[in-house]
Design a protein around this motif. Structure first.
Motif, mmCIF file in Angstrom:
data_model
loop_
_atom_site.group_PDB
_atom_site.id
_atom_site.type_symbol
_atom_site.label_atom_id
_atom_site.label_comp_id
_atom_site.label_asym_id
_atom_site.label_seq_id
_atom_site.Cartn_x
_atom_site.Cartn_y
_atom_site.Cartn_z
ATOM 1 N N ILE A 56 -0.496 -0.692 7.819
ATOM 2 C CA ILE A 56 0.343 -1.567 6.993
ATOM 3 C C ILE A 56 -0.251 -1.717 5.590
ATOM 4 C CG2 ILE A 56 1.112 -3.973 6.762
ATOM 5 C CD1 ILE A 56 1.338 -3.874 9.898
ATOM 6 N N GLN A 57 -1.587 -1.760 5.521
ATOM 7 C CA GLN A 57 -2.219 -1.813 4.195
ATOM 8 C C GLN A 57 -1.886 -0.573 3.389
ATOM 9 O OE1 GLN A 57 -6.246 -2.548 5.378
ATOM 10 N NE2 GLN A 57 -6.030 -4.794 5.256
ATOM 11 N N ALA A 58 -1.897 0.572 4.050
ATOM 12 C CA ALA A 58 -1.601 1.827 3.350
ATOM 13 C C ALA A 58 -0.157 1.846 2.850
ATOM 14 C CB ALA A 58 -1.866 3.015 4.278
ATOM 15 N N VAL A 59 0.753 1.360 3.700
ATOM 16 C CA VAL A 59 2.166 1.322 3.300
ATOM 17 C C VAL A 59 2.342 0.461 2.047
ATOM 18 C CG1 VAL A 59 4.427 0.383 3.953
ATOM 19 C CG2 VAL A 59 3.132 1.783 5.580
ATOM 20 N N GLY A 60 1.541 -0.596 1.939
ATOM 21 C CA GLY A 60 1.633 -1.508 0.803
ATOM 22 C C GLY A 60 1.457 -0.811 -0.533
ATOM 23 N N ASN A 61 0.771 0.319 -0.543
ATOM 24 C CA ASN A 61 0.536 1.045 -1.799
ATOM 25 C C ASN A 61 1.598 2.112 -2.059
ATOM 26 O OD1 ASN A 61 -1.889 -0.409 -2.141
ATOM 27 N ND2 ASN A 61 -2.887 0.979 -0.679
ATOM 28 N N CYS A 62 2.608 2.200 -1.169
ATOM 29 C CA CYS A 62 3.603 3.287 -1.292
ATOM 30 C C CYS A 62 4.908 2.798 -1.924
ATOM 31 C CB CYS A 62 3.932 3.867 0.086
ATOM 32 S SG CYS A 62 2.504 4.573 0.925
ATOM 33 N N GLU A 63 5.673 3.772 -2.332
ATOM 34 C CA GLU A 63 7.021 3.539 -2.858
ATOM 35 C C GLU A 63 7.918 3.018 -1.720
ATOM 36 O OE1 GLU A 63 9.749 3.918 -6.038
ATOM 37 O OE2 GLU A 63 7.584 4.330 -6.003
ATOM 38 N N ARG A 100 15.314 6.092 6.542
ATOM 39 C CA ARG A 100 14.287 5.389 5.768
ATOM 40 C C ARG A 100 14.640 3.898 5.646
ATOM 41 N NH1 ARG A 100 10.709 8.915 3.223
ATOM 42 N NH2 ARG A 100 11.377 11.070 3.532
ATOM 43 N N ALA A 101 15.920 3.620 5.463
ATOM 44 C CA ALA A 101 16.328 2.215 5.286
ATOM 45 C C ALA A 101 16.086 1.390 6.554
ATOM 46 C CB ALA A 101 17.803 2.144 4.884
ATOM 47 N N VAL A 102 16.334 1.988 7.717
ATOM 48 C CA VAL A 102 16.175 1.205 8.955
ATOM 49 C C VAL A 102 14.722 1.159 9.419
ATOM 50 C CG1 VAL A 102 18.552 1.629 9.687
ATOM 51 C CG2 VAL A 102 16.722 3.112 10.559
ATOM 52 N N ASN A 103 13.850 1.829 8.674
ATOM 53 C CA ASN A 103 12.431 1.822 9.032
ATOM 54 C C ASN A 103 11.545 1.235 7.935
ATOM 55 O OD1 ASN A 103 11.962 3.147 11.754
ATOM 56 N ND2 ASN A 103 13.372 4.611 10.805
ATOM 57 N N GLN A 104 12.147 0.424 7.086
ATOM 58 C CA GLN A 104 11.372 -0.177 6.010
ATOM 59 C C GLN A 104 10.258 -1.083 6.576
ATOM 60 O OE1 GLN A 104 13.421 -3.101 3.672
ATOM 61 N NE2 GLN A 104 12.236 -2.654 1.820
ATOM 62 N N VAL A 105 9.040 -0.880 6.095
ATOM 63 C CA VAL A 105 7.903 -1.709 6.532
ATOM 64 C C VAL A 105 7.545 -2.672 5.401
ATOM 65 C CG1 VAL A 105 5.476 -1.725 7.217
ATOM 66 C CG2 VAL A 105 6.994 0.099 8.031
ATOM 67 N N VAL A 164 10.716 -13.330 13.328
ATOM 68 C CA VAL A 164 11.998 -12.820 13.820
ATOM 69 C C VAL A 164 12.700 -11.919 12.805
ATOM 70 C CG1 VAL A 164 12.378 -14.694 15.455
ATOM 71 C CG2 VAL A 164 13.235 -14.909 13.118
ATOM 72 N N GLU A 165 12.215 -11.896 11.566
ATOM 73 C CA GLU A 165 12.819 -11.001 10.578
ATOM 74 C C GLU A 165 11.938 -9.781 10.310
ATOM 75 O OE1 GLU A 165 13.222 -13.643 7.281
ATOM 76 O OE2 GLU A 165 14.706 -14.889 8.317
ATOM 77 N N SER A 166 10.867 -9.628 11.059
ATOM 78 C CA SER A 166 9.889 -8.590 10.701
ATOM 79 C C SER A 166 10.256 -7.224 11.256
ATOM 80 C CB SER A 166 8.511 -8.998 11.199
ATOM 81 O OG SER A 166 8.510 -9.025 12.610
ATOM 82 N N ASP A 167 9.638 -6.184 10.686
ATOM 83 C CA ASP A 167 9.939 -4.806 11.069
ATOM 84 C C ASP A 167 9.104 -4.377 12.273
ATOM 85 O OD1 ASP A 167 7.372 -3.410 10.030
ATOM 86 O OD2 ASP A 167 8.024 -4.741 8.401
ATOM 87 N N GLU A 168 9.374 -3.163 12.726
ATOM 88 C CA GLU A 168 8.753 -2.620 13.929
ATOM 89 C C GLU A 168 7.221 -2.563 13.844
ATOM 90 O OE1 GLU A 168 10.431 1.201 14.594
ATOM 91 O OE2 GLU A 168 9.451 1.475 16.529
ATOM 92 N N ALA A 169 6.702 -2.268 12.647
ATOM 93 C CA ALA A 169 5.252 -2.099 12.519
ATOM 94 C C ALA A 169 4.536 -3.433 12.449
ATOM 95 C CB ALA A 169 4.930 -1.256 11.281
#
Lengths: 503, 503
Positions: B182-189, B334-339, B346-351
């Motif tokens: 999740i930290q890595a995703v934070g630095n991505c587009e 990509r839209a349904v897998n936004q992290v 209850v609003e959080s994503d799969e990861a």
């Protein structure tokens, strides 16, 4: 806790199970997915068995005797509760479980043979099962007991205290006036129905119209629902949860609207029950005849009046602007009051309907007494239709096989429909007299869409009285006289006479 | 009848009441008119009391001892039924009715204070009631008994046999890999969401899409229903009557569709229960973790796969032709897998979802053991969010007061959500291995809208096994290994890594 309080505690449990069964029954007709039927039957059977076990608990018998001995008759509710618990206890305990099971088994069997007989237009397929069902009805009457006629015991199952001695004069008065009225109509010009039959009536607009009219009459959708089902009915769990249904036919709009008014009438009665008597037998609506009086009141006496047609016409035009172009309130009124003798009871009009009922009543009396043999029944049916309604069924499916009720053993049930019509007119007459003495004209209310004075009268004189009195006593208390046919006869003669120019 | 047969007869009655309660509960959320709530509560209370009375009948205790002595362990169903009846009997009889009433009363009280505290963003309003609720949870654990930790007794209430010793390694493995991901995703587009947010998504089209997709997956609408409710759920009476709900938001279409897929997953499990075990405890779905594995499987592993997006894209375009113009399957994927780390579970994503669960798990362990004082709780919560998810709640309502569960005394419940995620990946991996060894590629199926091979595998290896085994044993039987975090970790790393270019 004294005996009476203990009884009422047990009663609360019995009532709660009844409420749950009511909801499951509604769901079965309206919501249930088709594959759920077998397990739903198990759930309902468990509820029914559990309720029956509580009802016939010998402890109730002991408490009843003790509470009856204590009762000084000064408290009408207490006396009414004891009368109703005694009645239910006796009816349940007088039937051995072996007999109850035998009837249930035969009912399942004979519904099947009736269905097949009707499909194949062949009475002989149903004959033996019907004969057995008549025997079972006689056995039931003997178990329950009666003073004069076996058939009285069966009538009492559907309207407490009803007897042939009470029904015969009511029905005779009605028959004597209705038969010539219908014959006279037969020689008249029928109303113009072309604007109805030449149009399509979209379901969604019918639903909106029916909802709006039910709301205007006074049905509380915060304590009830309207849904769609194959066979319209009013059910649910309790006065806070009253659920009625309707069905739609896009070739004509009257079935859904007047069906809705009918079920709204039942629903208003349920919502008006005396809430301080929740979970008590006296808190219930007062039997089938009085219930039917409330549905027929709103469906017919109110809903098929000229004043109602005048009020509702703009709503018709709002929901069906093209179909209703050029239609006047009087045209609408004539169309919803068309009189036409027909073979099928459930499709019949307000005037002929009661003759259908009387035919079944006369036949039931003869079948139960043994004066009519089973093999004479099909022709006896047709002969009576000819005598009462001037028409004869060309086959058995539109004749003796048309109703499901006898296959279910429901002898004594039909008369409550006509009682409802008679009560409705008698109650409306009394309400009119009361309100008019205050300078209040009902028809003026209806023209303006004001239904609360009439509803409030029914609330006070019928709904809130629950089952404290017997049905006949309730009608007498509310109207000042015991049930009579005159108000209904006069109402019908006046309306039909005006529409068909018979004056 | 021997002792075992007598037990099963009693069990049938208990199960029937459970079915009826299930239907009343569904109706309450979906159909019931608002004013009916108080009398519905009476009906449900009667059912619950009657069921409880049957469950703690001392006769069951005697029959159990006798049947257990007779059991030679050769019949897995019989052994499973005895294990489950014993478990339910012990759990019910170990709690004195005084305690059960005390908990129920305190639950009502603390739900009120939690609601007020959350509204006013003031933990102090809830503090004392929560402290009492923690004491009650400890008392419950002591009544039920445990080997190592008090908290184990609470975990076992929601997943039979679950312990801290089993959960800690599962959760540790998951945490170690998810936090850096999740930290890595934070630095991505982030993915392009503009086509979602710039459009309106009409409810009727969402309903049609969700219905069509649920049908395609394999939900049998002849044995179930889809309706609308404020809080989506899957309920109903039995495998022939499975009812799930969804809700709609016209500003985005994913909530209703993925919510529908989630409830469809629960519904498929219910419809796949072993029907020869109707009315037997072993015929039930196997606890909350395994149940959640089935909903998460269809919602996430299947529903959020690229193959599924490729298959469903034409259906999206059919129901939302304008909104979906120019949208590709990959854009949808990509839209349904936004992290995106967020404060609200209850609003959080799969990861990130599992990290929310682990925070609650860690806190519950400390609260029940007494290592965390009630007054330290609000800040401890925020500290943990910072450590796990890198964000800190600016207030209490998005922090420690967000979930209702503790006010209801539901300690030990949250972990089953993450167990469901872990099980779903482990089961899918096993299904994939089995089917691929027959030369069958799951993703190729999904691209073509073919879901039956995967469903059939779940039917055979999970659904039809009911509760004959404990949940952990069921997972091990189906996959060859005891529950492990690796399949889920690898699945998530692979998918998120690809979408965010982290390879």
């Amino acid at each position: 806790m004294d005996a009476y309080e203990s009884l009422m505690t047990k009663q609360k449990e019995i009532e709660t199970i009844g409420q749950i069964s009511g909801l499951l029954g509604w769901d079965q007709e309206v919501m249930m997915p088709p594959k759920a039927a077998p397990l739903r039957a198990e759930q309902l059977a468990w509820l029914s068995k559990t309720r029956h076990k509580l009802m016939i608990d010998p402890e109730i018998g002991k408490l009843l005797v003790s509470a009856e001995n204590d009762d000084d008759g000064k408290d009408g509710v207490r006396t009414g509760n004891l009368r109703l618990i005694r009645d239910a206890y006796d009816k349940a305990t007088k039937q051995p479980s072996e007999f109850v099971e035998r009837v249930a088994r035969h009912k399942s069997k004979s519904i099947v043979s009736w269905t097949e007989a009707r499909e194949k237009n062949d009475f002989s397929i149903f004959r033996d099962d019907l004969a057995t069902m008549i025997d079972l009805a006689r056995e039931l009457a003997d178990l329950l007991g009666y003073e004069t006629l076996r058939y009285d015991a069966l009538l009492d199952l559907y309207e407490s205290g009803l007897t042939v001695a009470r029904l015969d004069p009511l029905f005779a008065g009605l028959r004597e006036s209705t038969v010539p009225l219908i014959q006279a109509v037969g020689n008249c010009e029928p109303p113009n129905m072309s604007w109805v039959t030449s149009n399509n009536w979209p379901e969604e607009a019918q639903a909106q119209l029916s909802h709006a009219i039910s709301t205007a009459i006074g049905f509380d959708f915060g304590a009830g629902r309207r849904d769609k089902s194959t066979h319209p009915f009013c059910g649910g769990a309790n006065p806070d949860d009253v659920r009625w249904t309707t069905r739609y036919d896009e070739t004509e709009p009257f079935g859904s609207l007047y069906g809705s008014l009918h079920e709204t009438g039942h629903g208003l009665y349920e919502q008006g029950r005396p809430r301080e008597l929740d979970f008590q037998p006296t808190g219930h609506a007062n039997g089938l005849g009085v219930h039917e009086s409330q549905s027929r009141l709103w469906e017919n006496q109110v809903g098929r009046s000229l004043a109602f047609c005048e009020w509702s016409l703009p709503m018709w035009k709002e929901h069906f602007p093209e179909n209703m172009e050029g239609v006047t309130a009087e045209m609408l009124w004539r169309a919803v009051n068309q009189v036409e003798p027909s073979l099928i009871r459930v499709e019949s009009d307000e005037a002929t309907y009661n003759l259908h009922i009387m035919i079944r009543y006369e036949i039931e009396k003869l079948l139960i007494s043994g004066e009519l043999e089973i093999d004479q029944l099909p022709d006896a049916w047709d002969d009576m239709y000819e005598r009462y309604l001037g028409i004869r069924s060309p086959d058995r499916k539109q004749g003796v096989l048309q109703d499901i009720h006898w296959s279910m053993g429901a002898f004594g049930y039909f008369p409550t429909y006509t009682l409802g019509n008679l009560y409705s007119a008698q109650l409306l007459q009394a309400a009119r007299d009361d309100l008019e003495s205050d300078g209040h004209i009902l028809e003026d209310d209806w023209k303006n869409g004001t239904f609360s004075p009439l509803l409030e009268w029914m609330r006070n004189n019928v709904h809130r009285r629950g089952s404290i009195l017997t049905p006949a006593d309730l009608v007498e208390e509310a109207t000042g006289v015991a049930p009579i046919p005159n108000p209904f006869v006069e109402y019908l003669q006046r309306k039909i006479g005006t529409i068909y120019g018979l004056a």
